[in-house]
Write a protein that holds these residues in place. Structure first.
Motif, PDB file in Angstrom:
ATOM      1  N   VAL A 295       6.904 -48.838 -33.292  1.00 21.87           N
ATOM      2  CA  VAL A 295       8.128 -48.212 -32.770  1.00 21.87           C
ATOM      3  C   VAL A 295       8.851 -47.478 -33.899  1.00 21.87           C
ATOM      4  O   VAL A 295       9.254 -46.311 -33.752  1.00 21.87           O
ATOM      5  CB  VAL A 295       9.055 -49.280 -32.128  1.00 21.87           C
ATOM      6  N   ASP A 296       8.971 -48.158 -35.041  1.00 26.11           N
ATOM      7  CA  ASP A 296       9.631 -47.542 -36.201  1.00 26.11           C
ATOM      8  C   ASP A 296       8.866 -46.323 -36.693  1.00 26.11           C
ATOM      9  O   ASP A 296       9.437 -45.270 -36.950  1.00 26.11           O
ATOM     10  CB  ASP A 296       9.730 -48.549 -37.359  1.00 26.11           C
ATOM     11  N   LYS A 297       7.544 -46.504 -36.821  1.00 26.78           N
ATOM     12  CA  LYS A 297       6.716 -45.432 -37.391  1.00 26.78           C
ATOM     13  C   LYS A 297       6.874 -44.124 -36.623  1.00 26.78           C
ATOM     14  O   LYS A 297       6.916 -43.054 -37.225  1.00 26.78           O
ATOM     15  CB  LYS A 297       5.247 -45.866 -37.410  1.00 26.78           C
ATOM     16  N   PHE A 298       6.961 -44.222 -35.300  1.00 23.98           N
ATOM     17  CA  PHE A 298       7.039 -43.002 -34.485  1.00 23.98           C
ATOM     18  C   PHE A 298       8.459 -42.699 -34.000  1.00 23.98           C
ATOM     19  O   PHE A 298       8.645 -41.843 -33.138  1.00 23.98           O
ATOM     20  CB  PHE A 298       6.051 -43.080 -33.312  1.00 23.98           C
ATOM     21  N   ASN A 299       9.437 -43.451 -34.576  1.00 22.54           N
ATOM     22  CA  ASN A 299      10.825 -43.164 -34.211  1.00 22.54           C
ATOM     23  C   ASN A 299      11.086 -43.197 -32.716  1.00 22.54           C
ATOM     24  O   ASN A 299      11.690 -42.261 -32.153  1.00 22.54           O
ATOM     25  CB  ASN A 299      11.176 -41.744 -34.702  1.00 22.54           C
ATOM     26  N   ILE A 300      10.589 -44.225 -32.081  1.00 24.18           N
ATOM     27  CA  ILE A 300      10.716 -44.340 -30.622  1.00 24.18           C
ATOM     28  C   ILE A 300      11.957 -45.169 -30.289  1.00 24.18           C
ATOM     29  O   ILE A 300      12.276 -46.128 -30.991  1.00 24.18           O
ATOM     30  CB  ILE A 300       9.467 -45.028 -30.027  1.00 24.18           C
ATOM     31  N   THR A 301      12.663 -44.768 -29.252  1.00 24.24           N
ATOM     32  CA  THR A 301      13.808 -45.561 -28.804  1.00 24.24           C
ATOM     33  C   THR A 301      13.383 -46.441 -27.634  1.00 24.24           C
ATOM     34  O   THR A 301      12.851 -45.940 -26.644  1.00 24.24           O
ATOM     35  CB  THR A 301      14.946 -44.632 -28.326  1.00 24.24           C
ATOM     36  N   ILE A 302      13.601 -47.737 -27.764  1.00 21.59           N
ATOM     37  CA  ILE A 302      13.345 -48.643 -26.641  1.00 21.59           C
ATOM     38  C   ILE A 302      14.703 -48.924 -25.990  1.00 21.59           C
ATOM     39  O   ILE A 302      15.604 -49.466 -26.639  1.00 21.59           O
ATOM     40  CB  ILE A 302      12.717 -49.973 -27.128  1.00 21.59           C
ATOM     41  N   PRO A 303      14.872 -48.551 -24.719  1.00 26.07           N
ATOM     42  CA  PRO A 303      16.164 -48.749 -24.054  1.00 26.07           C
ATOM     43  C   PRO A 303      16.599 -50.222 -24.082  1.00 26.07           C
ATOM     44  O   PRO A 303      15.759 -51.119 -24.037  1.00 26.07           O
ATOM     45  CB  PRO A 303      15.889 -48.297 -22.607  1.00 26.07           C
ATOM     46  N   LYS A 304      17.887 -50.438 -24.198  1.00 27.85           N
ATOM     47  CA  LYS A 304      18.438 -51.800 -24.201  1.00 27.85           C
ATOM     48  C   LYS A 304      19.579 -51.888 -23.188  1.00 27.85           C
ATOM     49  O   LYS A 304      20.105 -50.878 -22.737  1.00 27.85           O
ATOM     50  CB  LYS A 304      18.967 -52.132 -25.607  1.00 27.85           C
ATOM     51  N   GLY A 305      19.951 -53.091 -22.848  1.00 28.91           N
ATOM     52  CA  GLY A 305      21.114 -53.317 -21.980  1.00 28.91           C
ATOM     53  C   GLY A 305      20.874 -53.046 -20.509  1.00 28.91           C
ATOM     54  O   GLY A 305      21.827 -52.914 -19.733  1.00 28.91           O
ATOM     55  N   LEU A 306      19.608 -52.971 -20.090  1.00 30.85           N
ATOM     56  CA  LEU A 306      19.307 -52.685 -18.673  1.00 30.85           C
ATOM     57  C   LEU A 306      19.818 -53.748 -17.721  1.00 30.85           C
ATOM     58  O   LEU A 306      20.202 -53.449 -16.597  1.00 30.85           O
ATOM     59  CB  LEU A 306      17.785 -52.600 -18.459  1.00 30.85           C
ATOM     60  N   CYS A 307      19.771 -55.013 -18.179  1.00 32.60           N
ATOM     61  CA  CYS A 307      20.042 -56.106 -17.240  1.00 32.60           C
ATOM     62  C   CYS A 307      21.463 -56.649 -17.367  1.00 32.60           C
ATOM     63  O   CYS A 307      21.849 -57.568 -16.638  1.00 32.60           O
ATOM     64  CB  CYS A 307      19.044 -57.238 -17.450  1.00 32.60           C
ATOM     65  N   SER A 308      22.233 -56.093 -18.273  1.00 28.94           N
ATOM     66  CA  SER A 308      23.546 -56.695 -18.549  1.00 28.94           C
ATOM     67  C   SER A 308      24.498 -56.602 -17.354  1.00 28.94           C
ATOM     68  O   SER A 308      25.356 -57.457 -17.182  1.00 28.94           O
ATOM     69  CB  SER A 308      24.164 -56.066 -19.797  1.00 28.94           C
ATOM     70  N   ASN A 309      24.348 -55.579 -16.527  1.00 28.19           N
ATOM     71  CA  ASN A 309      25.279 -55.431 -15.399  1.00 28.19           C
ATOM     72  C   ASN A 309      24.680 -55.784 -14.038  1.00 28.19           C
ATOM     73  O   ASN A 309      25.231 -55.428 -13.001  1.00 28.19           O
ATOM     74  CB  ASN A 309      25.797 -53.988 -15.350  1.00 28.19           C
TER      75      ASN A 309
END
Lengths: 353, 353
Positions: A295-309
């Protein structure tokens, strides 16, 4: 297993010569094509429609549904007197899974949802061909077609599901956006991790899983000198071997949880697996660490906070869907999986995502 | 490719339940079984003959011949009014190749020798099942059946050659004598070396070849802690992947020369490959060195002096047979292979053996 496959850059141009011997008088070929290709005239021309063949563009923005399969089958039956000579799917996992399901439902009665499960299909499907345009899902080789139905997200797993013919042309994956390339590639990596760490593993699945895993490591982490061309070919083969590995074993925690996410939120499969896998250190410590490096190597964003609401109701549905996938949990955690993966444990995990 | 495969210790006992749905009224199954099992009553009982099924024991002491195929087909046609429901081969590469050829010749006219070459078979073969009892040849998965005919040793390479079903039960390889285990395992290792170092290589064949090569290294050289059970499972998969690798690429120098040896002296394929490969440092330096280490590790004797007493005529036939295998030389040495592998060069190599 898929009985026929061609591989190679430019092999897509063999499509017509492969289909012609399968043509039945007056019976068309139906092409289900990812609608990202809609404006790509050069590509569409290469499909080379003949006689009364029909091309249907399909959006892959949402995961495939049983209702969508039923609708496509209905339209084909209404438009054509003759059963099609075959169905050709050109796209990613969504399109390939739809293609397999439509081929099955053209010869089997009722709704696609009647066949979600294991070995419920009784009649041979219409001849069907898969042409992947993104690599990682393994849908091109698997004996399942994963569909979201009215009550569950589950595959139609049967001997009649696999494609009769697959065309593996790495050039078709040129132009896939980086994030999507990564998420879908990680679907393969995660397959392999789950298969190789599962209790269902045998030497057959292990050998395929190890090869796909090694190829993913080469592509996503270790080989700095790989050309884009080599990388495309290798990822297409990683997807193939990864699909073969799970065809004879099973996936695990990430897929079970990702199915819940997808059912409630419509999260696409590849990104859903990444969102879940990112939090599974407890179950796959070494490989989650490697995943984070990729993930770091390719600068990928993994979405977060999907389940909080999410509402309590939504979380409960998510948990129900995930826990219903018994073979996945048995593979991942063994016979006593229910004592390890309680509803409460699962809820805590989902709430992190 | 083989459309159906089962894998696992004891999976041989699934044979009857696999065959039953393929049974046609009054049409027998014919079982071609390696005659090493002739006195093994327990094993023969597991084959579970029914109705008018017929079991034919076949010696694997000699390489399979087109005349032998023609004879078996003639006997089956004379004995049975109905075309068999299927042919089941239980044995090593010789038996499996005979099985594939008999299945083809039950639906195609003339002699098996008429079909030696590429894509000469026009009619679908009778349903045929392969059950390997030794690992390495890749005959269980390949799209060829290598036969010695009146004028050449060459495969029947066609889309109709591969088995419809394969049963991979590693337990069936228990009891294979050590030398034979080694020679046949090296057939796989040598396949991979030739495929991976060939000019025909693509990412498809490479991924299969690399996996088979890695498994061979694990089994024959590197892993000191492998149990016999693990080793059997892994070698069965090495054979499978090695066969897949050459199905979509090609073998090379060792196989071309070994075919010559076999044609003139009747040398069995596995040992013939070892005899030849032992002298191919010039073409495959790293892998011939590894091979010699494996030979030492398992205390294997590679026969020497086979060609020292041959007549000029015999040597010339050997050279003719080897040089006739153009695709193998093109793969190994490129387009200019004829300037590299002259008759004289080949003679010098043979005389060392």
């Amino acid at each position: 297993m898929v009985p026929k496959v061609v591989f190679g850059q430019g092999s897509f141009d063999q499509l017509s010569s492969i289909l012609n011997p399968q043509r039945k008088d007056k019976a068309p070929f139906i092409f289900l094509v990812d609608d990202v290709f809609k404006e790509n005239k050069i590509f569409v021309d290469r499909i080379n429609l003949r006689f009364n063949d029909k091309l249907i563009f399909i959006s892959a923005d949402e995961e495939p549904k049983t209702s969508q399969v039923d609708q496509i089958v209905k339209e084909i039956k209404e438009e054509f007197t003759y059963k099609p000579s075959g169905i050709v799917g050109v796209g990613g996992g969504t399109i390939l899974d739809l293609t397999k399901a439509v081929a099955i439902m053209l010869t089997n009665k009722g709704s696609a949802s009647d066949y979600q499960g294991w070995d419920l299909v009784k009649t041979k499907a219409v001849y069907h061909v898969g042409v992947p345009t993104i690599s990682g899902t393994g849908a091109e080789v698997s004996r399942t077609t994963v569909l979201t139905g009215p009550v569950r997200k589950l595959g139609i797993n049967s001997d009649f599901t696999p494609f009769d013919q697959v065309i593996l042309d790495p050039n078709l994956t040129i132009g896939v956006p980086k994030n999507q390339w990564f998420y879908t590639g990680m679907d393969c990596f995660i397959h392999c991790v789950e298969s190789l760490n599962g209790t269902f593993l045998n030497a057959f699945s292990q050998s395929y899983g190890e090869k796909a895993y090694d190829l993913c490591m080469e592509i996503f982490l270790e080989d700095e000198n790989l050309s884009e061309e080599e990388s495309r070919g290798k990822l297409m083969m990683a997807s193939w071997h990864g699909g073969m590995s799970i065809a004879y074993s099973q996936v695990g925690v990430a897929h079970a949880m990702s199915y819940g996410l997808s059912y409630v939120l419509g999260t696409k499969h590849g990104i859903g697996n990444c969102i879940v896998f990112d939090h599974l250190e407890e179950f796959y410590p070494k490989d989650v660490a490697l995943f984070k490096k990729m993930v770091d190597k390719f600068n990928i964003t993994i979405p977060k906070g999907l389940c909080s609401n999410l509402t309590e109701n939504q979380i409960n549905t998510m948990i129900d869907i995930a826990l219903s996938l018994v073979p996945l949990w048995e593979n991942a955690l063994g016979d006593n999986w229910e004592t390890i993966m309680t509803r409460d444990k699962l809820k805590q995990l989902y709430l992190k995502m």
